[in-house]
Design a protein around this motif. Structure first.
Motif, PDB file in Angstrom:
ATOM      1  N   ARG A  67     -38.499  -4.136  33.593  1.00 15.86           N
ATOM      2  CA  ARG A  67     -39.299  -2.912  33.724  1.00 15.86           C
ATOM      3  C   ARG A  67     -39.146  -2.300  35.114  1.00 15.86           C
ATOM      4  O   ARG A  67     -39.030  -1.085  35.257  1.00 15.86           O
ATOM      5  CB  ARG A  67     -40.767  -3.197  33.436  1.00 15.86           C
ATOM      6  CG  ARG A  67     -41.047  -3.447  31.981  1.00 15.86           C
ATOM      7  CD  ARG A  67     -42.526  -3.784  31.788  1.00 15.86           C
ATOM      8  NE  ARG A  67     -42.761  -4.308  30.475  1.00 15.86           N
ATOM      9  CZ  ARG A  67     -43.187  -3.572  29.459  1.00 15.86           C
ATOM     10  NH1 ARG A  67     -43.388  -2.298  29.614  1.00 15.86           N
ATOM     11  NH2 ARG A  67     -43.382  -4.131  28.286  1.00 15.86           N
ATOM     12  N   GLU A 101     -35.748  -0.553  35.313  1.00 12.93           N
ATOM     13  CA  GLU A 101     -35.744   0.720  34.596  1.00 12.93           C
ATOM     14  C   GLU A 101     -36.518   1.786  35.377  1.00 12.93           C
ATOM     15  O   GLU A 101     -36.088   2.939  35.448  1.00 12.93           O
ATOM     16  CB  GLU A 101     -36.325   0.553  33.188  1.00 12.93           C
ATOM     17  CG  GLU A 101     -35.454  -0.269  32.263  1.00 12.93           C
ATOM     18  CD  GLU A 101     -34.059   0.306  32.108  1.00 12.93           C
ATOM     19  OE1 GLU A 101     -33.917   1.518  31.900  1.00 12.93           O
ATOM     20  OE2 GLU A 101     -33.089  -0.476  32.214  1.00 12.93           O
ATOM     21  N   LYS A 102     -37.628   1.408  35.986  1.00 19.73           N
ATOM     22  CA  LYS A 102     -38.407   2.337  36.797  1.00 19.73           C
ATOM     23  C   LYS A 102     -37.583   2.812  37.997  1.00 19.73           C
ATOM     24  O   LYS A 102     -37.565   4.002  38.324  1.00 19.73           O
ATOM     25  CB  LYS A 102     -39.691   1.660  37.277  1.00 19.73           C
ATOM     26  CG  LYS A 102     -40.574   2.536  38.116  1.00 19.73           C
ATOM     27  CD  LYS A 102     -41.801   1.776  38.583  1.00 19.73           C
ATOM     28  CE  LYS A 102     -42.588   2.606  39.569  1.00 19.73           C
ATOM     29  NZ  LYS A 102     -43.651   1.850  40.205  1.00 19.73           N
ATOM     30  N   LYS A 126     -34.321   2.934  38.172  1.00 18.65           N
ATOM     31  CA  LYS A 126     -33.250   3.798  37.665  1.00 18.65           C
ATOM     32  C   LYS A 126     -33.746   5.235  37.518  1.00 18.65           C
ATOM     33  O   LYS A 126     -33.072   6.183  37.900  1.00 18.65           O
ATOM     34  CB  LYS A 126     -32.753   3.302  36.301  1.00 18.65           C
ATOM     35  CG  LYS A 126     -31.716   2.249  36.348  1.00 18.65           C
ATOM     36  CD  LYS A 126     -31.269   1.967  34.911  1.00 18.65           C
ATOM     37  CE  LYS A 126     -30.250   0.891  34.824  1.00 18.65           C
ATOM     38  NZ  LYS A 126     -29.868   0.603  33.432  1.00 18.65           N
ATOM     39  N   VAL A 127     -34.956   5.384  36.967  1.00 16.87           N
ATOM     40  CA  VAL A 127     -35.535   6.720  36.780  1.00 16.87           C
ATOM     41  C   VAL A 127     -35.790   7.372  38.136  1.00 16.87           C
ATOM     42  O   VAL A 127     -35.469   8.549  38.343  1.00 16.87           O
ATOM     43  CB  VAL A 127     -36.832   6.637  35.940  1.00 16.87           C
ATOM     44  CG1 VAL A 127     -37.578   7.953  35.943  1.00 16.87           C
ATOM     45  CG2 VAL A 127     -36.513   6.204  34.523  1.00 16.87           C
ATOM     46  N   GLU A 128     -36.358   6.629  39.077  1.00 18.39           N
ATOM     47  CA  GLU A 128     -36.619   7.173  40.414  1.00 18.39           C
ATOM     48  C   GLU A 128     -35.317   7.567  41.105  1.00 18.39           C
ATOM     49  O   GLU A 128     -35.257   8.606  41.772  1.00 18.39           O
ATOM     50  CB  GLU A 128     -37.384   6.162  41.261  1.00 18.39           C
ATOM     51  CG  GLU A 128     -38.821   5.982  40.835  1.00 18.39           C
ATOM     52  CD  GLU A 128     -39.532   4.902  41.638  1.00 18.39           C
ATOM     53  OE1 GLU A 128     -38.935   4.344  42.588  1.00 18.39           O
ATOM     54  OE2 GLU A 128     -40.690   4.609  41.308  1.00 18.39           O
ATOM     55  N   PHE A 143     -32.512   8.493  39.640  1.00 17.06           N
ATOM     56  CA  PHE A 143     -32.019   9.689  38.973  1.00 17.06           C
ATOM     57  C   PHE A 143     -32.768  10.928  39.464  1.00 17.06           C
ATOM     58  O   PHE A 143     -32.159  11.952  39.784  1.00 17.06           O
ATOM     59  CB  PHE A 143     -32.158   9.547  37.454  1.00 17.06           C
ATOM     60  CG  PHE A 143     -31.735  10.773  36.710  1.00 17.06           C
ATOM     61  CD1 PHE A 143     -30.391  11.077  36.562  1.00 17.06           C
ATOM     62  CD2 PHE A 143     -32.680  11.641  36.178  1.00 17.06           C
ATOM     63  CE1 PHE A 143     -29.995  12.219  35.882  1.00 17.06           C
ATOM     64  CE2 PHE A 143     -32.300  12.780  35.499  1.00 17.06           C
ATOM     65  CZ  PHE A 143     -30.951  13.074  35.347  1.00 17.06           C
ATOM     66  N   GLU A 144     -34.101  10.843  39.548  1.00 14.81           N
ATOM     67  CA  GLU A 144     -34.902  11.979  40.015  1.00 14.81           C
ATOM     68  C   GLU A 144     -34.562  12.338  41.459  1.00 14.81           C
ATOM     69  O   GLU A 144     -34.430  13.506  41.804  1.00 14.81           O
ATOM     70  CB  GLU A 144     -36.391  11.660  39.890  1.00 14.81           C
ATOM     71  CG  GLU A 144     -36.879  11.606  38.461  1.00 14.81           C
ATOM     72  CD  GLU A 144     -38.306  11.097  38.347  1.00 14.81           C
ATOM     73  OE1 GLU A 144     -38.886  10.647  39.369  1.00 14.81           O
ATOM     74  OE2 GLU A 144     -38.853  11.144  37.227  1.00 14.81           O
ATOM     75  N   THR A 145     -34.406  11.343  42.308  1.00 14.68           N
ATOM     76  CA  THR A 145     -34.078  11.579  43.710  1.00 14.68           C
ATOM     77  C   THR A 145     -32.691  12.193  43.851  1.00 14.68           C
ATOM     78  O   THR A 145     -32.484  13.106  44.645  1.00 14.68           O
ATOM     79  CB  THR A 145     -34.158  10.261  44.513  1.00 14.68           C
ATOM     80  OG1 THR A 145     -35.462   9.696  44.336  1.00 14.68           O
ATOM     81  CG2 THR A 145     -33.901  10.489  45.973  1.00 14.68           C
ATOM     82  N   GLU A 187     -31.150  14.035  41.620  1.00 10.12           N
ATOM     83  CA  GLU A 187     -31.258  15.422  41.159  1.00 10.12           C
ATOM     84  C   GLU A 187     -31.880  16.308  42.232  1.00 10.12           C
ATOM     85  O   GLU A 187     -31.410  17.415  42.496  1.00 10.12           O
ATOM     86  CB  GLU A 187     -32.086  15.502  39.868  1.00 10.12           C
ATOM     87  CG  GLU A 187     -31.364  15.000  38.660  1.00 10.12           C
ATOM     88  CD  GLU A 187     -30.140  15.833  38.340  1.00 10.12           C
ATOM     89  OE1 GLU A 187     -30.234  17.069  38.332  1.00 10.12           O
ATOM     90  OE2 GLU A 187     -29.083  15.230  38.121  1.00 10.12           O
TER      91      GLU A 187
END
Length: 149
Positions: free
Chosen positions: A32, A35-36, A38-40, A42-44, A46
């Motif tokens: 978990r 995965e968290k 990975k999302v952070e 990706f957002e950073t 972008e």
């Protein structure tokens, strides 16, 4: 004897099952978190990409004006104004230069150590500090040059 081996093998299986259950819980937590992250990430990424695009599209700022400030203990107002006028003429060469690409040493070398003459008397100019921006600020010190020089 068989019973001893049977209990031993049963104990091994039970121990392995307990270790597996404990590790599965830890693995789930780590999964978990991964995965968290990975999302952070990706957002950073972008956000960084958008910022870089905005920065690249932004026109380069140029020096539009230069504001001079002259300090000196032995200067009267008329001499200070004339020194400011002469220094402004020299510093005018910076107007139109890119503010981000101008080396501070170049801007300082225009005025630092310069000898200016006002009403027949020489004054030595020193650059105290400089702020390079579209509205560039330069703080100068001026002192009379001794007559024996």
């Amino acid at each position: 004897m068989r019973r001893g081996w049977g209990l031993f093998i049963l104990g091994l299986i039970a121990g392995a099952l307990l270790i597996h259950l404990y590790q599965a819980k830890s693995m789930e937590t780590l999964y978990r978190q991964r995965e968290k992250l990975k999302v952070e990430l990706f957002e950073t990424t972008e956000r960084l990409t958008r910022s870089e695009a905005l920065w690249a599209d932004r026109p380069e700022e140029k020096i539009r004006s230069i504001e001079l400030s002259i300090n000196g203990a032995k200067l009267d107002d008329l001499v200070r104004l004339e020194l400011k006028r002469l220094s402004s003429e020299i510093a005018a060469a910076l107007i139109g230069s890119p503010a981000g690409g101008l080396e501070p040493e170049v801007a300082v070398s225009l005025l630092h150590g310069r000898k200016l003459t006002v009403e027949g008397k020489d004054y030595q100019i020193a650059v105290d500090w400089i702020v390079i921006a579209p509205k560039t600020l330069i703080n100068l010190s001026a002192a009379p040059v001794p007559a024996d020089r």
